[in-house]
Design a protein around this motif. Sequence first.
Motif, PDB file in Angstrom:
ATOM      1  N   TRP A 337      -3.307 -26.029  -9.435  1.00  0.00           N
ATOM      2  CA  TRP A 337      -3.231 -27.197 -10.317  1.00  0.00           C
ATOM      3  C   TRP A 337      -4.277 -27.028 -11.431  1.00  0.00           C
ATOM      4  O   TRP A 337      -4.226 -26.104 -12.177  1.00  0.00           O
ATOM      5  CB  TRP A 337      -3.425 -28.483  -9.511  1.00  0.00           C
ATOM      6  CG  TRP A 337      -2.328 -28.725  -8.506  1.00  0.00           C
ATOM      7  CD1 TRP A 337      -1.845 -27.841  -7.578  1.00  0.00           C
ATOM      8  CD2 TRP A 337      -1.561 -29.918  -8.342  1.00  0.00           C
ATOM      9  NE1 TRP A 337      -0.833 -28.416  -6.838  1.00  0.00           N
ATOM     10  CE2 TRP A 337      -0.634 -29.681  -7.274  1.00  0.00           C
ATOM     11  CE3 TRP A 337      -1.557 -31.158  -8.962  1.00  0.00           C
ATOM     12  CZ2 TRP A 337       0.272 -30.651  -6.848  1.00  0.00           C
ATOM     13  CZ3 TRP A 337      -0.658 -32.135  -8.522  1.00  0.00           C
ATOM     14  CH2 TRP A 337       0.248 -31.886  -7.486  1.00  0.00           C
ATOM     15  N   GLY A 338      -5.239 -27.913 -11.568  1.00  0.00           N
ATOM     16  CA  GLY A 338      -6.330 -27.746 -12.513  1.00  0.00           C
ATOM     17  C   GLY A 338      -5.900 -27.842 -13.961  1.00  0.00           C
ATOM     18  O   GLY A 338      -4.946 -28.543 -14.320  1.00  0.00           O
ATOM     19  N   GLY A 339      -6.604 -27.126 -14.840  1.00  0.00           N
ATOM     20  CA  GLY A 339      -6.330 -27.208 -16.262  1.00  0.00           C
ATOM     21  C   GLY A 339      -6.572 -28.610 -16.783  1.00  0.00           C
ATOM     22  O   GLY A 339      -7.509 -29.304 -16.380  1.00  0.00           O
ATOM     23  N   ALA A 340      -5.707 -29.061 -17.706  1.00  0.00           N
ATOM     24  CA  ALA A 340      -5.858 -30.389 -18.299  1.00  0.00           C
ATOM     25  C   ALA A 340      -5.711 -31.506 -17.269  1.00  0.00           C
ATOM     26  O   ALA A 340      -6.222 -32.612 -17.470  1.00  0.00           O
ATOM     27  CB  ALA A 340      -4.829 -30.571 -19.414  1.00  0.00           C
ATOM     28  N   MET A 341      -5.023 -31.230 -16.171  1.00  0.00           N
ATOM     29  CA  MET A 341      -4.903 -32.250 -15.118  1.00  0.00           C
ATOM     30  C   MET A 341      -6.263 -32.613 -14.539  1.00  0.00           C
ATOM     31  O   MET A 341      -6.466 -33.737 -14.077  1.00  0.00           O
ATOM     32  CB  MET A 341      -3.972 -31.756 -14.007  1.00  0.00           C
ATOM     33  CG  MET A 341      -2.528 -31.608 -14.430  1.00  0.00           C
ATOM     34  SD  MET A 341      -1.466 -31.004 -13.080  1.00  0.00           S
ATOM     35  CE  MET A 341      -1.866 -29.244 -13.084  1.00  0.00           C
ATOM     36  N   ALA A 342      -7.177 -31.670 -14.554  1.00  0.00           N
ATOM     37  CA  ALA A 342      -8.511 -31.895 -14.000  1.00  0.00           C
ATOM     38  C   ALA A 342      -9.502 -32.400 -15.046  1.00  0.00           C
ATOM     39  O   ALA A 342     -10.674 -32.601 -14.727  1.00  0.00           O
ATOM     40  CB  ALA A 342      -9.038 -30.605 -13.376  1.00  0.00           C
ATOM     41  N   ARG A 343      -9.028 -32.611 -16.274  1.00  0.00           N
ATOM     42  CA  ARG A 343      -9.903 -33.075 -17.354  1.00  0.00           C
ATOM     43  C   ARG A 343      -9.327 -34.347 -17.961  1.00  0.00           C
ATOM     44  O   ARG A 343      -8.859 -34.351 -19.107  1.00  0.00           O
ATOM     45  CB  ARG A 343     -10.050 -31.992 -18.423  1.00  0.00           C
ATOM     46  CG  ARG A 343     -10.612 -30.667 -17.916  1.00  0.00           C
ATOM     47  CD  ARG A 343     -10.933 -29.723 -19.084  1.00  0.00           C
ATOM     48  NE  ARG A 343      -9.754 -29.430 -19.873  1.00  0.00           N
ATOM     49  CZ  ARG A 343      -8.958 -28.386 -19.679  1.00  0.00           C
ATOM     50  NH1 ARG A 343      -9.201 -27.541 -18.674  1.00  0.00           N
ATOM     51  NH2 ARG A 343      -7.915 -28.171 -20.444  1.00  0.00           N
ATOM     52  N   PRO A 344      -9.347 -35.449 -17.247  1.00  0.00           N
ATOM     53  CA  PRO A 344      -8.723 -36.670 -17.754  1.00  0.00           C
ATOM     54  C   PRO A 344      -9.486 -37.262 -18.937  1.00  0.00           C
ATOM     55  O   PRO A 344     -10.710 -37.146 -19.027  1.00  0.00           O
ATOM     56  CB  PRO A 344      -8.770 -37.612 -16.551  1.00  0.00           C
ATOM     57  CG  PRO A 344      -9.954 -37.139 -15.761  1.00  0.00           C
ATOM     58  CD  PRO A 344      -9.950 -35.648 -15.915  1.00  0.00           C
ATOM     59  N   ALA A 345      -8.739 -37.893 -19.818  1.00  0.00           N
ATOM     60  CA  ALA A 345      -9.357 -38.615 -20.920  1.00  0.00           C
ATOM     61  C   ALA A 345      -9.988 -39.906 -20.407  1.00  0.00           C
ATOM     62  O   ALA A 345      -9.689 -40.381 -19.300  1.00  0.00           O
ATOM     63  CB  ALA A 345      -8.305 -38.931 -21.984  1.00  0.00           C
ATOM     64  N   GLN A 346     -10.864 -40.472 -21.209  1.00  0.00           N
ATOM     65  CA  GLN A 346     -11.478 -41.742 -20.844  1.00  0.00           C
ATOM     66  C   GLN A 346     -10.400 -42.796 -20.601  1.00  0.00           C
ATOM     67  O   GLN A 346      -9.490 -42.958 -21.398  1.00  0.00           O
ATOM     68  CB  GLN A 346     -12.399 -42.209 -21.987  1.00  0.00           C
ATOM     69  CG  GLN A 346     -13.198 -43.463 -21.673  1.00  0.00           C
ATOM     70  CD  GLN A 346     -14.295 -43.212 -20.653  1.00  0.00           C
ATOM     71  OE1 GLN A 346     -14.780 -42.094 -20.518  1.00  0.00           O
ATOM     72  NE2 GLN A 346     -14.684 -44.237 -19.916  1.00  0.00           N
ATOM     73  N   GLY A 347     -10.497 -43.492 -19.468  1.00  0.00           N
ATOM     74  CA  GLY A 347      -9.544 -44.545 -19.160  1.00  0.00           C
ATOM     75  C   GLY A 347      -8.227 -44.075 -18.590  1.00  0.00           C
ATOM     76  O   GLY A 347      -7.269 -44.852 -18.510  1.00  0.00           O
TER      77      GLY A 347
END
Length: 440
Positions: A337-347
Amino acid sequence: MEDKLRALVKGTVLTPGDDRYESERKAWNTTIDSRPAVVVEAEGPGDVRAALAVAREHGVPFAVQSTGHGTLVPADGGIVVKTSRMAEVRVDPERRTARAGAGAVWSDVIAAAAPYGLAPVSGTPAIGVAGYTLGGGTGWLSRLYGYAADNLLGAEVVTADGRILTVGAGEHPDLFWGLRGGGGNLAVVTSLEFALHPVTDVYAGIAMFPIERAAGTLARYLQWAPSEPDESNTSIILMRTPGSGGWVLAVRAFYAGSAEEAERCLKPLLDAAGPALGGGFAAMSFAEAATVFGGPPPPPMAVRQHLDLLRQVPDEAIEVIVKSAEEPVSAIELRHWGGAMARPAQGAGPVGHRDVPYSVITTAMLDGSREIAEVDERMREVTGWMRPYATGGSFLNFLLDPARTAAAYTADDHARLAGVKATWDPDNVLGRSHNIPPSP
């Protein structure tokens, strides 16, 4: 009840004995045998509101169904609203957005977006847009652009008390937060607006290798995956082939970039797998890739499935994966998984366990040769082998056991969802699938 509905709704009202009642009542997973008193084929939000009001007046179960892939709990004696007729898709190429009705499936969106060089964070083409997105939605573009729920910009909903509202970051933000991963618990979504992305040509496919290469390839995958670029989305599958029943090792890969970049990226993995038995990878359009991975809409079938999340996959867990490749299991997949899924935006919404990089998904297709109880016993045994290495968490779209709904969330997100539920559905009318009870 059915007479009142016929007087109130514009769509078709089906009851037992009517043409199409049998086909429209059914879930995709045939182990769920729902027998509602009424099926309402809604034409729009007004029909949804009317059906919900009648269900509340008569105190009967209420459920919503598009393709039926997300149906987990029978609505016996109740009202099932089918949204299949609400399938309009509109693309705004300037804003790079799409608006889709609750009955749209991903093939509708992919076809509408492709002429503009755009693509959604989509699932299998035959899967419904609404249920997939509300449950989080992890697709082939998710490592690059996040979950489908992260790409949700707004929605039109019917609330449990019968209001038709538009929600977004600036309108009812607590409800909007909950919709982005909270499933169908909080309101009935009648349309969604979400981001599209500039994706045209990709490099994708699936290749099969001898099952004897499984252990070595899995080990190499785990060495390779931490450096996998966000443009790449891969998994390793041990699968039983249709017809022969023999087992093969499959490498499934999607790369949002050139063939040259993709081949360079995938080379260490494919070298470990050795000469292929069949299949392969090629440059193609995003729409073609969706077809390669999705194929034609699968017929209804009896399915058992279990997802484990793992922070690390030790050698002992690889041994478990390999020894699990026996009937009645039909496939077992290790996914990064990982990538952008592991870097959520604020909120960002309450999607899953973003910091956990791996999953093992075990699937059994019931073909009639074994009793369901026998298959369930074997699945419990197999998933029990994996338990010492798993976090205990799950992901809503893959969670077929509604009793484990809380496992799809962090403790903080589940508590917050329960609070949102108390505000928007205090009587728990909309909890027929993955239920999140309202907090006191």
